[in-house]
Structures are given as structure tokens and as C-alpha cells.
Scaffold this active site. Structure first.
Site, mmCIF file in Angstrom:
data_model
loop_
_atom_site.group_PDB
_atom_site.id
_atom_site.type_symbol
_atom_site.label_atom_id
_atom_site.label_comp_id
_atom_site.label_asym_id
_atom_site.label_seq_id
_atom_site.Cartn_x
_atom_site.Cartn_y
_atom_site.Cartn_z
ATOM 1 N N GLU A 2 9.376 -4.710 10.273
ATOM 2 C CA GLU A 2 9.802 -3.403 9.752
ATOM 3 C C GLU A 2 10.295 -2.509 10.894
ATOM 4 O O GLU A 2 9.655 -2.386 11.947
ATOM 5 C CB GLU A 2 8.631 -2.716 9.014
ATOM 6 C CG GLU A 2 9.033 -1.326 8.509
ATOM 7 C CD GLU A 2 8.088 -0.737 7.466
ATOM 8 O OE1 GLU A 2 7.144 -1.422 7.048
ATOM 9 O OE2 GLU A 2 8.320 0.422 7.082
ATOM 10 N N ASP A 30 0.843 -1.199 0.000
ATOM 11 C CA ASP A 30 0.000 0.000 0.000
ATOM 12 C C ASP A 30 0.883 1.256 0.000
ATOM 13 O O ASP A 30 0.393 2.378 -0.107
ATOM 14 C CB ASP A 30 -1.025 0.009 1.139
ATOM 15 C CG ASP A 30 -0.391 -0.054 2.515
ATOM 16 O OD1 ASP A 30 0.848 -0.192 2.624
ATOM 17 O OD2 ASP A 30 -1.151 0.043 3.513
ATOM 18 N N SER A 31 2.208 1.041 0.065
ATOM 19 C CA SER A 31 3.157 2.141 -0.180
ATOM 20 C C SER A 31 2.924 2.750 -1.554
ATOM 21 O O SER A 31 3.374 3.866 -1.826
ATOM 22 C CB SER A 31 4.605 1.644 -0.065
ATOM 23 O OG SER A 31 4.809 0.502 -0.870
ATOM 24 N N GLU A 41 -1.324 -5.771 8.443
ATOM 25 C CA GLU A 41 -0.503 -5.184 9.513
ATOM 26 C C GLU A 41 -1.089 -5.524 10.889
ATOM 27 O O GLU A 41 -2.306 -5.647 11.032
ATOM 28 C CB GLU A 41 -0.431 -3.651 9.353
ATOM 29 C CG GLU A 41 0.372 -3.242 8.135
ATOM 30 C CD GLU A 41 0.577 -1.728 8.020
ATOM 31 O OE1 GLU A 41 0.280 -0.991 8.987
ATOM 32 O OE2 GLU A 41 1.030 -1.283 6.951
ATOM 33 N N LYS A 71 -1.315 -9.264 2.598
ATOM 34 C CA LYS A 71 -0.530 -8.842 3.767
ATOM 35 C C LYS A 71 -1.396 -7.990 4.688
ATOM 36 O O LYS A 71 -2.155 -7.131 4.201
ATOM 37 C CB LYS A 71 0.715 -8.050 3.340
ATOM 38 C CG LYS A 71 1.559 -7.618 4.546
ATOM 39 C CD LYS A 71 2.954 -7.178 4.163
ATOM 40 C CE LYS A 71 3.038 -5.785 3.608
ATOM 41 N NZ LYS A 71 2.526 -4.738 4.501
ATOM 42 N N ASP A 119 -1.160 -6.019 -0.486
ATOM 43 C CA ASP A 119 -1.421 -5.417 0.817
ATOM 44 C C ASP A 119 -2.911 -5.161 1.015
ATOM 45 O O ASP A 119 -3.599 -4.689 0.099
ATOM 46 C CB ASP A 119 -0.714 -4.046 0.884
ATOM 47 C CG ASP A 119 0.241 -3.958 2.057
ATOM 48 O OD1 ASP A 119 0.077 -4.723 3.020
ATOM 49 O OD2 ASP A 119 1.148 -3.113 1.988
HETATM 50 O O1 KIV Z 1 3.585 -1.105 1.693
HETATM 51 C C1 KIV Z 1 4.706 -1.622 1.579
HETATM 52 O O2 KIV Z 1 5.406 -1.457 0.567
HETATM 53 C C2 KIV Z 1 5.198 -2.444 2.676
HETATM 54 C C3 KIV Z 1 6.606 -2.932 2.622
HETATM 55 C C4 KIV Z 1 7.581 -1.847 2.637
HETATM 56 C C5 KIV Z 1 6.880 -3.970 3.643
HETATM 57 O O3 KIV Z 1 4.481 -2.699 3.588
#
Ligand code: KIV
Length: 267
Positions: free
Chosen positions: A183, A45-46, A116, A114, A84
Site C-alpha cells: 500500500e 478494518d477500513s 499489517e 490479513k 483483517d
Molecule cells: O482495511 C483495508 O481495507 C485494507 C485495504 C485497503 C488493503 O487494508
């Protein structure tokens, strides 16, 4: 060329093989990374901060993750694609979490999602894995918690916080996660967690002792458009420099009538 699967990633830890992971957000980059041999592509989600210019990851929606995950899945033939779950897609109820995880698999082609959070996300991780969608957990500096943390700060530096993170790691393994991102935590703590778990740990800003490493692809390629690189980033290329000089040359060529040349012209 063998397709990478979740059992393959688990075996890499058992065999003592390190697991390289990169983020990807587009078809073009996913295709290049996949052909270069990366085993895991994380559609983080980055994407919201890196590709859309949001200040945090919080505004990213499930629809945006579906769009980017589909593009990445279309670009890969071998890598495992992990997508994510964005803020508010899994926190409200296990039912919503299951539906949103299902969308990322069904509509976008993700092979895992993924999530969190440690102990607080264990119920959701169990709910999603119970519907046969593999989950990568993510603990430590969790960017969706930016307001609670008061910024993007290294976590687990004091003994009590380190113990909480070890408990979080055990909880996500117990809940059925097939791997966990660590992280922004001290290297010694990452080593302790890695030794305590049978699932692979994937580190970012967590030192060298994790089972795998992940970087944001734009950072490692030198495409970060603003601000300094964090300490944990190694820049393998300076694509910003390459793009800037290419564009400057193109502008000059057009202005001076050097482009298009005869070989670029239909006669
Ligand atoms: O959103 C993302 O790119 C991440 C990674 C940096 C682990 O969560």
C-alpha cells in the site's frame, strides 16, 4: 462455478493472471461483488472509517470484524474471504494472535486473515500459518501505524526506506504469507518487490506492476461521504449521486401524495 481458494490465488501469479480484489463489509455488497465475479473479498478494518465513521482504523475490535466478516461470508459463494486482524488483536503475543485469527475463521467464516507489518510481524505470521490459517501480509503504508507515520503518507520514497520494505516483503514470504498487500509505495519499488517474490503482491496506491489490485469498494463506487478521493482511486460509479437523487424524488413523491400509487397498495 469454481470456488476460489488460496492455491488458486497462488496459481494466478504463476500463470501471469492479474488478481482483482475489493473490500466488502456487508451481506448485500458481498453478494453483488461475488456474483459479478470478484475472486477475493477483503473485509478490511477500513470498515471502521468507511462504515462506522471512525477517524482511523485503530478503534476497530475483533468482535466488529467477526460481525462484518460473517455478513460477507454469508453473501459469497465463490470468492475467497480474507478478514483483517484489527489493531491489538495480534501485536501483544502470538497466542492472542492465534486465538483471534481462529475466531475470524471459526465464528465468521474467513478463509484467510490479513496482518499489517513486515519483519516485526513475521513471528505472528508464522504462528498463524502454522495453525493452517493462510495469511495475507500488508506492508508499506500500513494504516494501523498512522501515528508513527504522522499521517497516511507514501512510504519507501528514499533508498534506505525502499530497502527496508524489500526486506519486509522477503520476511513475510519467508514467514509463510500466501500474498502481500503493498500500500502507498512508488510504482518502481512495487515492481521490484513483485519480481523478487514468488507470492502474489496486491497493490493499492502502488502502481500497475503488482500481481493484483485492491480498492475500497465505497471509493470505487463513489460512496465516499467526505473529502476528496485519493489519487490512486478510480471511480467506476457515482452512487452518492444516484442515492441522493433517488431520496430527493422519494421525499417529493411522499410530500405530493404520489407515493404510494395504486400498484403499491393492497386493495
Ligand atoms: O482495511 C483495508 O481495507 C485494507 C485495504 C485497503 C488493503 O487494508
Amino acid at each position: 462455478m469454481q470456488k476460489i481458494t488460496v492455491p488458486h490465488i497462488l496459481k494466478m501469479k504463476r500463470d501471469g493472471k492479474k488478481i482483482p480484489v475489493l473490500t466488502a463489509y456487508t451481506f448485500t455488497i458481498a453478494r453483488i461483488l461475488d456474483r459479478a465475479g470478484i475472486p477475493v473479498l477483503l473485509v478490511g478494518d477500513s470498515v471502521g472509517m468507511v462504515e462506522a465513521g471512525y477517524e482511523t482504523t485503530l478503534p476497530v475490535t475483533v468482535d466488529e470484524m467477526v460481525y462484518h466478516t460473517r455478513a460477507v461470508a454469508n453473501g459469497r459463494t465463490r470468492a475467497l474471504v480474507v478478514s483483517d486482524m484489527p489493531f491489538l488483536s495480534y501485536q501483544v503475543s502470538p497466542e492472542e494472535a492465534k486465538r483471534n485469527a481462529g475466531r475470524l475463521v471459526k465464528e465468521a467464516g474467513a478463509e484467510a486473515v490479513k496482518v499489517e507489518g513486515g519483519v516485526r510481524s513475521a513471528g505472528v505470521i508464522k504462528a498463524i500459518t502454522d495453525m493452517d490459517i493462510p495469511v495475507m501480509a500488508h506492508i508499506g503504508l500500513t494504516p494501523q501505524s498512522v501515528h508513527r507515520m504522522g499521517g497516511y503518507k507514501v512510504q519507501g520514497k528514499v533508498k534506505e526506506d525502499a530497502e527496508v520494505l524489500l526486506t519486509d516483503a522477503r520476511a513475510v514470504e519467508e514467514a509463510g504469507a500466501f500474498s502481500v498487500v503493498l500500500e502507498g509505495i512508488p510504482s518502481g519499488l512495487a515492481r521490484k518487490i513483485t519480481e523478487a517474490l514468488s507470492i502474489p503482491t496486491i497493490g493499492i496506491g502502488a502502481g500497475p506492476h503488482t500481481d493484483g489490485q485492491v480498492l475500497v469498494v465505497n471509493d470505487m463506487l463513489g460512496l465516499k461521504s467526505n473529502g476528496p478521493d485519493p489519487k490512486f482511486v478510480k471511480k467506476y460509479a457515482d452512487l452518492k449521486k444516484v442515492i441522493t437523487s433517488s431520496v430527493e424524488e422519494y421525499i417529493k413523491d411522499v410530500e405530493e401524495g404520489k407515493f404510494p400509487a395504486r400498484k403499491h397498495t393492497y386493495l
